[in-house]
Structures are given as C-alpha cells and as structure tokens.
Design an enzyme around this catalytic site. Structure first.
Site, PDB file in Angstrom:
ATOM      1  N   ASN A   1      -1.228   7.069   0.116  1.00 29.97           N
ATOM      2  CA  ASN A   1      -2.321   5.882  -0.353  1.00 29.97           C
ATOM      3  C   ASN A   1      -1.896   5.876  -1.621  1.00 29.97           C
ATOM      4  O   ASN A   1      -2.347   6.496  -2.753  1.00 29.97           O
ATOM      5  CB  ASN A   1      -3.643   6.491  -0.274  1.00 29.97           C
ATOM      6  CG  ASN A   1      -4.667   5.444  -0.535  1.00 29.97           C
ATOM      7  OD1 ASN A   1      -4.298   4.613  -1.306  1.00 29.97           O
ATOM      8  ND2 ASN A   1      -6.068   5.818  -0.238  1.00 29.97           N
TER       9      ASN A   1
ATOM     10  N   PRO B   1      -3.243   6.455  -8.306  1.00 28.79           N
ATOM     11  CA  PRO B   1      -4.195   6.661  -9.523  1.00 28.79           C
ATOM     12  C   PRO B   1      -5.572   6.142  -8.925  1.00 28.79           C
ATOM     13  O   PRO B   1      -5.800   5.498  -8.094  1.00 28.79           O
ATOM     14  CB  PRO B   1      -3.818   5.314 -10.228  1.00 28.79           C
ATOM     15  CG  PRO B   1      -2.374   5.148 -10.092  1.00 28.79           C
ATOM     16  CD  PRO B   1      -2.069   5.534  -8.648  1.00 28.79           C
ATOM     17  N   ASN B   2      -6.541   7.103  -9.517  1.00 31.00           N
ATOM     18  CA  ASN B   2      -7.881   6.910  -9.375  1.00 31.00           C
ATOM     19  C   ASN B   2      -8.366   7.786  -8.100  1.00 31.00           C
ATOM     20  O   ASN B   2      -9.513   7.744  -7.634  1.00 31.00           O
ATOM     21  CB  ASN B   2      -8.484   5.487  -9.453  1.00 31.00           C
ATOM     22  CG  ASN B   2      -8.218   4.933 -10.923  1.00 31.00           C
ATOM     23  OD1 ASN B   2      -8.521   5.639 -11.861  1.00 31.00           O
ATOM     24  ND2 ASN B   2      -7.425   4.014 -11.005  1.00 31.00           N
TER      25      ASN B   2
ATOM     26  N   GLU C   1       1.710   3.643   4.728  1.00 32.60           N
ATOM     27  CA  GLU C   1       0.834   3.371   3.643  1.00 32.60           C
ATOM     28  C   GLU C   1      -0.662   3.449   4.438  1.00 32.60           C
ATOM     29  O   GLU C   1      -0.873   2.596   5.384  1.00 32.60           O
ATOM     30  CB  GLU C   1       1.305   2.051   3.235  1.00 32.60           C
ATOM     31  CG  GLU C   1       0.403   1.465   2.126  1.00 32.60           C
ATOM     32  CD  GLU C   1       0.628   0.135   1.609  1.00 32.60           C
ATOM     33  OE1 GLU C   1       1.997  -0.371   1.799  1.00 32.60           O
ATOM     34  OE2 GLU C   1      -0.192  -0.554   1.018  1.00 32.60           O
TER      35      GLU C   1
ATOM     36  N   HIS D   1      -4.750   2.814   3.383  1.00 31.41           N
ATOM     37  CA  HIS D   1      -5.831   2.141   2.421  1.00 31.41           C
ATOM     38  C   HIS D   1      -7.021   2.508   3.091  1.00 31.41           C
ATOM     39  O   HIS D   1      -7.185   2.387   4.280  1.00 31.41           O
ATOM     40  CB  HIS D   1      -5.853   0.954   2.153  1.00 31.41           C
ATOM     41  CG  HIS D   1      -4.458   0.627   1.177  1.00 31.41           C
ATOM     42  ND1 HIS D   1      -4.374   0.758   0.022  1.00 31.41           N
ATOM     43  CD2 HIS D   1      -3.327   0.109   1.733  1.00 31.41           C
ATOM     44  CE1 HIS D   1      -3.268   0.490  -0.487  1.00 31.41           C
ATOM     45  NE2 HIS D   1      -2.559  -0.184   0.477  1.00 31.41           N
TER      46      HIS D   1
ATOM     47  N   SER E   1     -10.207   1.502   2.292  1.00 33.30           N
ATOM     48  CA  SER E   1     -11.030   0.095   2.383  1.00 33.30           C
ATOM     49  C   SER E   1     -10.020  -0.606   3.148  1.00 33.30           C
ATOM     50  O   SER E   1      -8.834  -0.817   3.100  1.00 33.30           O
ATOM     51  CB  SER E   1     -11.302  -0.422   1.097  1.00 33.30           C
ATOM     52  OG  SER E   1     -10.342  -0.527   0.239  1.00 33.30           O
TER      53      SER E   1
ATOM     54  N   ARG F   1     -16.377   7.862  -7.000  1.00 30.99           N
ATOM     55  CA  ARG F   1     -15.630   6.389  -7.209  1.00 30.99           C
ATOM     56  C   ARG F   1     -16.224   5.519  -6.135  1.00 30.99           C
ATOM     57  O   ARG F   1     -15.662   5.545  -4.816  1.00 30.99           O
ATOM     58  CB  ARG F   1     -14.366   6.439  -7.309  1.00 30.99           C
ATOM     59  CG  ARG F   1     -13.598   5.256  -7.573  1.00 30.99           C
ATOM     60  CD  ARG F   1     -12.157   5.199  -7.191  1.00 30.99           C
ATOM     61  NE  ARG F   1     -11.352   3.968  -7.695  1.00 30.99           N
ATOM     62  CZ  ARG F   1     -10.494   3.501  -6.972  1.00 30.99           C
ATOM     63  NH1 ARG F   1      -9.795   4.395  -6.094  1.00 30.99           N
ATOM     64  NH2 ARG F   1     -10.088   2.538  -7.146  1.00 30.99           N
TER      65      ARG F   1
ATOM     66  N   ARG G   1     -11.443  -7.936   0.403  1.00 30.00           N
ATOM     67  CA  ARG G   1     -11.742  -7.791  -0.949  1.00 30.00           C
ATOM     68  C   ARG G   1     -11.173  -8.660  -1.876  1.00 30.00           C
ATOM     69  O   ARG G   1     -10.887  -9.785  -1.435  1.00 30.00           O
ATOM     70  CB  ARG G   1     -11.450  -6.475  -1.326  1.00 30.00           C
ATOM     71  CG  ARG G   1     -12.153  -5.056  -0.497  1.00 30.00           C
ATOM     72  CD  ARG G   1     -11.850  -3.934  -0.942  1.00 30.00           C
ATOM     73  NE  ARG G   1     -12.255  -3.376  -2.260  1.00 30.00           N
ATOM     74  CZ  ARG G   1     -11.871  -2.447  -2.944  1.00 30.00           C
ATOM     75  NH1 ARG G   1     -10.939  -1.402  -2.352  1.00 30.00           N
ATOM     76  NH2 ARG G   1     -12.341  -2.237  -4.103  1.00 30.00           N
TER      77      ARG G   1
ATOM     78  N   ALA H   1      -3.922   1.263  -6.440  1.00 30.23           N
ATOM     79  CA  ALA H   1      -3.274  -0.153  -7.191  1.00 30.23           C
ATOM     80  C   ALA H   1      -1.821   0.055  -7.040  1.00 30.23           C
ATOM     81  O   ALA H   1      -1.483  -1.384  -7.152  1.00 30.23           O
ATOM     82  CB  ALA H   1      -4.065  -0.239  -8.401  1.00 30.23           C
TER      83      ALA H   1
ATOM     84  N   TYR I   1     -15.648   3.418  -0.920  1.00 36.37           N
ATOM     85  CA  TYR I   1     -14.367   4.482  -0.284  1.00 36.37           C
ATOM     86  C   TYR I   1     -15.063   5.818   0.233  1.00 36.37           C
ATOM     87  O   TYR I   1     -14.478   6.641   0.616  1.00 36.37           O
ATOM     88  CB  TYR I   1     -13.862   5.029  -1.690  1.00 36.37           C
ATOM     89  CG  TYR I   1     -12.928   3.856  -2.270  1.00 36.37           C
ATOM     90  CD1 TYR I   1     -11.998   3.400  -1.537  1.00 36.37           C
ATOM     91  CD2 TYR I   1     -13.331   3.383  -3.491  1.00 36.37           C
ATOM     92  CE1 TYR I   1     -11.159   2.227  -2.031  1.00 36.37           C
ATOM     93  CE2 TYR I   1     -12.551   2.502  -4.352  1.00 36.37           C
ATOM     94  CZ  TYR I   1     -11.539   1.740  -3.544  1.00 36.37           C
ATOM     95  OH  TYR I   1     -10.876   0.969  -3.821  1.00 36.37           O
TER      96      TYR I   1
HETATM   97  C1  DQA Z   1      -7.363   1.625  -1.976  1.00 35.18           C
HETATM   98  C2  DQA Z   1      -7.202   0.329  -2.230  1.00 35.18           C
HETATM   99  C3  DQA Z   1      -6.471  -0.255  -3.606  1.00 35.18           C
HETATM  100  O1  DQA Z   1      -6.688  -1.852  -3.711  1.00 35.18           O
HETATM  101  C4  DQA Z   1      -7.446   0.387  -4.782  1.00 35.18           C
HETATM  102  O2  DQA Z   1      -6.703   0.155  -6.087  1.00 35.18           O
HETATM  103  C5  DQA Z   1      -7.499   1.912  -4.592  1.00 35.18           C
HETATM  104  C6  DQA Z   1      -7.737   2.432  -3.090  1.00 35.18           C
HETATM  105  C7  DQA Z   1      -7.744   1.973  -0.684  1.00 35.18           C
HETATM  106  O3  DQA Z   1      -7.686   3.346  -0.335  1.00 35.18           O
HETATM  107  O4  DQA Z   1      -8.783   1.290  -0.320  1.00 35.18           O
HETATM  108  O5  DQA Z   1      -7.460   2.570  -5.559  1.00 35.18           O
HETATM  109  O6  DQA Z   1      -5.858   2.032  -1.909  1.00 35.18           O
END
Ligand code: DQA
Length: 142
Positions: free
Chosen positions: A74, A10-11, A98, A100, A102, A18, A107, A77, A23
């Site tokens: 990735n 998501p997102n 996995e 990420h 960030s 964003r 955080r 959330a 990011y």
């Molecule tokens: C993320 C970190 C997650 O906590 C966040 O919800 C994201 C992006 C990252 O790539 O740093 O959507 O996965």
C-alpha cells in the site's frame, strides 16, 4: 517457506486515527499482526515494513526482493507520483500487488491515477483491510 513483503508508505503508520471515516479504525500493527498470522496459516512468512520516505522503501525492496516470492504494497500517496518507486518495482522479479484500503476512484480526481499499477501484477482497492487478506490469498495459490 516463501517470504511475502508487506510494505506501507507515507502516513499509513497513522491508520486507526487518521480519517477513520475513510480508512477505518484498524491500526497498522493490527494489520501486520493479522497478515503475519494468516501468512503462518498459509505457510507464508510475512515481512513487514513501513516508511514515510520513498527512498527508504526502495532500499527495503532492493535489500529483500531477491529472497521474496511476492510483494503486497500500500504505497499511500506514492501511488500517484513516485516514479523512482515505480522503477524499483519494475525491476523486481516477483509478483507485486498494490492495495488501497479506500476506493481511490470514488475520491479526489488526483487519486484516480496510480503510476505504479501498470507495473504491478494486480491492484485491489476499496475493500478495507480485507484487501490485504485477498492479496495474501493470491500468493497462497502460487
Ligand atoms: C491509500 C489511498 C491513497 O490515495 C492515500 O494517499 C493513502 C491511502 C488507501 O489505502 O486508500 O495514503 O493508499
């Protein structure tokens, strides 16, 4: 040629605009193009997928996992609470990394827990989009 699944949750379709201070400015299509091109150089076929829906990601993994040699995900959330996705990843035979963008440990406290990490082969975080290339490198060595 081995197939690697590159999955975004998501997102992450909004990467680029964003929260760029967290990011970066690289868009999801740019990441997918970069990974597909690097995959070609490593003789790995990279199949990409993004969804804002946990069930759609599970459907994709269930449909593709038998032919996949690895998964780079990735989860956004979903990492922090998605037990159905965790069960799905537990049931795949190939290694799962996995990623990420960030550093989730720098955080909010709720981001520090990934319920997926325990069922993944490895976790890469905080290295920006380079994290994806490092994950691909892992599969090249296999
Ligand atoms: C993320 C970190 C997650 O906590 C966040 O919800 C994201 C992006 C990252 O790539 O740093 O959507 O996965």
């Amino acid at each position: 040629m081995k197939t690697i699944l590159l999955i975004h949750g998501p997102n992450l379709n909004r990467l680029g605009d964003r929260e760029p201070e967290i990011y970066g400015r690289t868009t999801l299509p740019e990441i997918e193009t970069m990974m597909t091109a690097r995959g070609r150089e490593c003789r790995l076929a990279v199949r990409t997928f993004q969804s804002n829906h946990e069930g759609a990601i599970i459907d994709f993994i269930q449909g593709e996992q038998a032919a996949a040699s690895g998964i780079i995900i990735n989860p956004g959330a979903l990492a922090h609470y998605a037990y159905a996705l965790r069960d799905c990843l537990t049931a795949v035979a190939c290694p799962v990394i996995e990623v990420h963008i960030s550093n989730v440990h720098k955080r909010e406290a709720w981001r520090r827990t990934s319920i997926l990490a325990e069922v993944c082969t490895g976790v890469i975080g905080g290295l920006g989009v380079d994290g994806y290339l490092l994950a691909l490198e892992y599969f090249r060595e296999k």
